[in-house]
Design a protein around this motif. Structure first.
Motif, PDB file in Angstrom:
ATOM      1  N   ASP A 187      33.100 -42.773  28.731  1.00  0.00           N
ATOM      2  CA  ASP A 187      32.626 -44.019  28.154  1.00  0.00           C
ATOM      3  C   ASP A 187      32.588 -45.061  29.265  1.00  0.00           C
ATOM      4  N   GLY A 188      31.700 -46.018  29.107  1.00  0.00           N
ATOM      5  CA  GLY A 188      31.581 -47.043  30.123  1.00  0.00           C
ATOM      6  C   GLY A 188      30.160 -47.551  30.257  1.00  0.00           C
ATOM      7  N   ILE A 189      29.914 -48.220  31.383  1.00  0.00           N
ATOM      8  CA  ILE A 189      28.634 -48.867  31.632  1.00  0.00           C
ATOM      9  C   ILE A 189      27.557 -47.826  31.945  1.00  0.00           C
ATOM     10  N   ILE A 190      26.397 -47.984  31.350  1.00  0.00           N
ATOM     11  CA  ILE A 190      25.211 -47.196  31.685  1.00  0.00           C
ATOM     12  C   ILE A 190      24.127 -48.164  32.138  1.00  0.00           C
ATOM     13  N   TYR A 226      26.381 -49.960  27.208  1.00  0.00           N
ATOM     14  CA  TYR A 226      27.650 -49.239  27.086  1.00  0.00           C
ATOM     15  C   TYR A 226      27.407 -47.974  26.272  1.00  0.00           C
ATOM     16  N   GLU A 227      28.068 -46.876  26.686  1.00  0.00           N
ATOM     17  CA  GLU A 227      27.911 -45.603  25.991  1.00  0.00           C
ATOM     18  C   GLU A 227      29.254 -44.910  25.851  1.00  0.00           C
ATOM     19  N   ASN A 228      29.432 -44.220  24.718  1.00  0.00           N
ATOM     20  CA  ASN A 228      30.614 -43.396  24.480  1.00  0.00           C
ATOM     21  C   ASN A 228      30.150 -42.000  24.086  1.00  0.00           C
ATOM     22  N   VAL A 229      30.547 -41.000  24.872  1.00  0.00           N
ATOM     23  CA  VAL A 229      30.121 -39.617  24.648  1.00  0.00           C
ATOM     24  C   VAL A 229      31.345 -38.731  24.506  1.00  0.00           C
ATOM     25  N   GLU A 230      31.307 -37.845  23.522  1.00  0.00           N
ATOM     26  CA  GLU A 230      32.391 -36.892  23.336  1.00  0.00           C
ATOM     27  C   GLU A 230      31.831 -35.541  22.902  1.00  0.00           C
ATOM     28  N   VAL A 231      32.271 -34.482  23.584  1.00  0.00           N
ATOM     29  CA  VAL A 231      31.940 -33.104  23.218  1.00  0.00           C
ATOM     30  C   VAL A 231      33.251 -32.395  22.900  1.00  0.00           C
ATOM     31  N   SER A 232      33.327 -31.767  21.726  1.00  0.00           N
ATOM     32  CA  SER A 232      34.579 -31.135  21.313  1.00  0.00           C
ATOM     33  C   SER A 232      34.289 -29.847  20.550  1.00  0.00           C
ATOM     34  N   SER A 233      35.357 -29.042  20.342  1.00  0.00           N
ATOM     35  CA  SER A 233      35.214 -27.780  19.603  1.00  0.00           C
ATOM     36  C   SER A 233      36.594 -27.279  19.210  1.00  0.00           C
ATOM     37  N   ARG A 234      36.613 -26.158  18.507  1.00  0.00           N
ATOM     38  CA  ARG A 234      37.864 -25.458  18.202  1.00  0.00           C
ATOM     39  C   ARG A 234      37.856 -24.105  18.898  1.00  0.00           C
ATOM     40  N   LEU A 280      15.311 -44.002  36.987  1.00  0.00           N
ATOM     41  CA  LEU A 280      16.586 -43.384  37.319  1.00  0.00           C
ATOM     42  C   LEU A 280      17.686 -44.313  36.856  1.00  0.00           C
ATOM     43  N   GLY A 281      18.888 -43.767  36.758  1.00  0.00           N
ATOM     44  CA  GLY A 281      19.994 -44.581  36.301  1.00  0.00           C
ATOM     45  C   GLY A 281      21.279 -43.793  36.303  1.00  0.00           C
ATOM     46  N   ARG A 282      22.224 -44.283  35.547  1.00  0.00           N
ATOM     47  CA  ARG A 282      23.514 -43.602  35.418  1.00  0.00           C
ATOM     48  C   ARG A 282      23.826 -43.423  33.940  1.00  0.00           C
ATOM     49  N   ARG A 283      24.117 -42.177  33.587  1.00  0.00           N
ATOM     50  CA  ARG A 283      24.443 -41.834  32.215  1.00  0.00           C
ATOM     51  C   ARG A 283      25.225 -40.526  32.212  1.00  0.00           C
TER      52      ARG A 283
END
Length: 545
Positions: free
Chosen positions: A306-309, A265-273, A328-331
């Motif tokens: 976020d979800g299954i990798i 499981y993975e959680n990714v977040e990209v943010s800015s102002r 190979l995979g999913r990410r």
């Protein structure tokens, strides 16, 4: 059985490394060279003549004096290399101003508690020329001008590899910092849009795994790992936050081959102002030529998933000198591909190929390339400018990792590419060559000043090489070349072709005193901006203590 065990040891770290930005967890196999300590401090003086061939015809000359040190050490479990140089330039006319430059590169692995716990570290200081479309390359031609900037990067962190009963435990943490000094004038595209040049960033990379090799508790190998990639970029307060956990399995097929796979499981977040706006809603640009961040606005999510990798792959290790992994995979919400090949035909040469896919910033990319360098190398410097080249000469690691700096834009991006490097020493020859392709797809919030770059992809093709030949005990020749094609995804910026070639003859007169004569040609050809080309020549003396 010995080959199978060696394969299992390598497989134990492979899935975690692939999923944690290729974080180096240390290896005692490449650290058994005992070369002692070598320290070579020097002072240098030279006269340099440069001729601008395009777009003008300026002819300038300057004197440079420098002091530096090249050093290296090697023991059973520790090794390192460093090349540091301070240079002062004195112009002979008002067209060339006096300037100071510090450049250097270092990479070390220090045993803290035998081979099981090491401290990994690296650093870089380099002058870099920035092109109008955002592209850049290590080193810069001639004297400093409005389009050159100094880049610094450093990282350090522990790496552990140990055995607890039948369980194998590996882990590493890397803390990095990167900074680019401001250029003298704001950088603009041909349409007049401001290019937000990278300022500084702090990166954290953490990876850990515990597992069991095949035929210990089970016929197959099993393990569980976790990782964290956090990058904070000062420009517009951009941030990458990527956390994952996963389990993996290793299925031996033969003594040399195994299949690997994992799910997690993975959680990714990209943010800015956003940028601060004036009364007319135009972005405010600071004295350093960068957008001023509006800290009063809430943080905006530019990308999240976020979800299954998962990933599946194969590992082949026929000997201690050869290993191949591919998968190979999913990410990151889509398919991903990765792989590594290392081959050492003998103790004095090596080949490395890497296929990568990661979320990064300019600072994170530079910290990662430093980590990819081997700990035993000789730095190659442009004999005319004194700047570092894209390659070092060594027999481990990615010797040409610095050649793929790519864009100096501040934006966060997803980087996919491939790099190849080969280098070594044989008789009187030393050499290194690297080539690669890098594609960076930028990620930006839709309600920020960088929104127009969201989804834009910069592409870089590059090739770099160095060659040295000792003629006799008192003289040698050296050659260097670099070429790149940079295609910015921003409209109307076009393709830029950069190149640099140089050659030098060195002659030892007495012990410690060496004379140098060198020539160089540097240039860049652009579709929508003026071409630049310059030739240079140098004569100088160096005394090594």
């Amino acid at each position: 059985m010995r080959t199978l065990n060696a394969l299992a040891m390598c497989l134990a770290t492979f899935p975690v490394a692939a999923m944690a930005q290729d974080l180096d967890e240390g290896s005692d196999e490449a650290r058994s060279t005992e070369r002692g300590v070598e320290i070579a401090p020097y002072i240098e003086a030279a006269q340099v003549v440069t001729a601008e061939l395009q777009p003008g015809d300026d002819f300038v000359t300057f004197t440079r004096v420098a002091a530096g040190v090249d050093a290296g050490f090697g023991g059973r479990y520790s090794s390192g290399s460093v090349s540091v140089r301070y240079e002062r330039r004195f112009g002979w006319s008002d067209d060339v101003s006096d300037a100071d430059t510090i450049s250097g590169i270092a990479r070390t692995s220090l045993a803290v508690a035998g081979p099981n716990l090491t401290l990994e570290a690296g650093a870089l200081a380099s002058r870099t020329r920035l092109d109008g479309n955002g592209g850049t390359s290590i080193g810069a031609f001639g004297a400093d001008d409005d389009f050159t900037t100094q880049v610094y990067s450093i990282y350090a962190g522990p790496a552990v590899r140990t055995q607890i009963d039948q369980a194998e435990v590996t882990g590493a943490y890397r803390l990095g910092y990167t900074r680019a000094e401001s250029v003298d004038v704001p950088q603009l595209t041909p349409d007049g849009d401001t290019i937000d040049v990278f300022d500084e960033s702090v990166t954290h990379n953490l990876g850990a795994r515990i597992g069991f090799a095949p035929d210990t508790v089970l016929p197959v190998g099993v393990g569980v790992g976790a990782g964290w990639n956090r990058q904070d970029v000062s420009n517009l307060d951009q941030r990458i936050d990527d956390v994952y956990v996963r389990g993996d399995v290793t299925v031996p097929v033969s003594p040399n081959v195994a299949l690997v796979g994992g799910i997690g499981y993975e959680n990714v977040e990209v943010s800015s102002r956003d940028a601060l706006r004036d009364a007319d809603d135009n972005p405010v640009i600071g004295p350093d030529g960068r957008f001023v961040t509006d800290t009063s606005t809430p943080r905006e999510i530019a990308y999240e998933t976020d979800g299954i990798i998962w990933d599946v792959g194969v590992m082949w290790r026929p000997s201690r000198r050869t290993s191949l992994s591919a998968g190979l995979g999913r990410r990151y919400g889509s398919m991903t591909y990765y792989g590594n090949l290392t081959y050492q035909p003998n103790a004095s040469s090596s080949l490395g190929v890497s296929v990568y896919d990661n979320l990064n910033s300019f600072g994170g990319q530079l910290v990662g390339t430093l980590d990819e360098l081997g700990t035993e190398f000789e730095a190659f410097r442009n004999p005319v400018t004194g700047d570092l080249g894209g390659c070092v000469i060594g027999v481990e690691g990615d010797n040409c990792a610095l050649a793929r700096l790519g864009s100096l834009r501040s934006g966060v991006f997803r980087s996919r590419g491939v790099s190849l490097g080969y280098g070594g020493q044989q008789a009187r020859w030393s050499y290194s060559i690297g080539a690669g392709y890098d594609r960076r797809t930028f990620i930006a919030g839709e309600d920020t000043i960088l929104a127009e770059t969201d989804g834009i992809a910069d592409e870089t093709f590059w090739i770099a090489s160095t060659l040295g030949h000792r003629l006799d005990r008192n003289s040698d020749l050296s050659f260097g070349a670099f070429g790149s094609l940079f295609d910015s995804g921003v409209a109307d910026t076009g393709v830029a072709y950069g190149y640099s070639v140089n050659a030098a003859y060195n002659r030892s007169f007495i012990e410690g005193l060496t004379g140098t004569a060198a020539v160089g040609l540097d240039g860049i050809t652009r579709e929508n901006l003026p071409d630049f080309q310059g030739a240079s020549a140098l004569v100088g003396l160096r005394y090594t203590f």
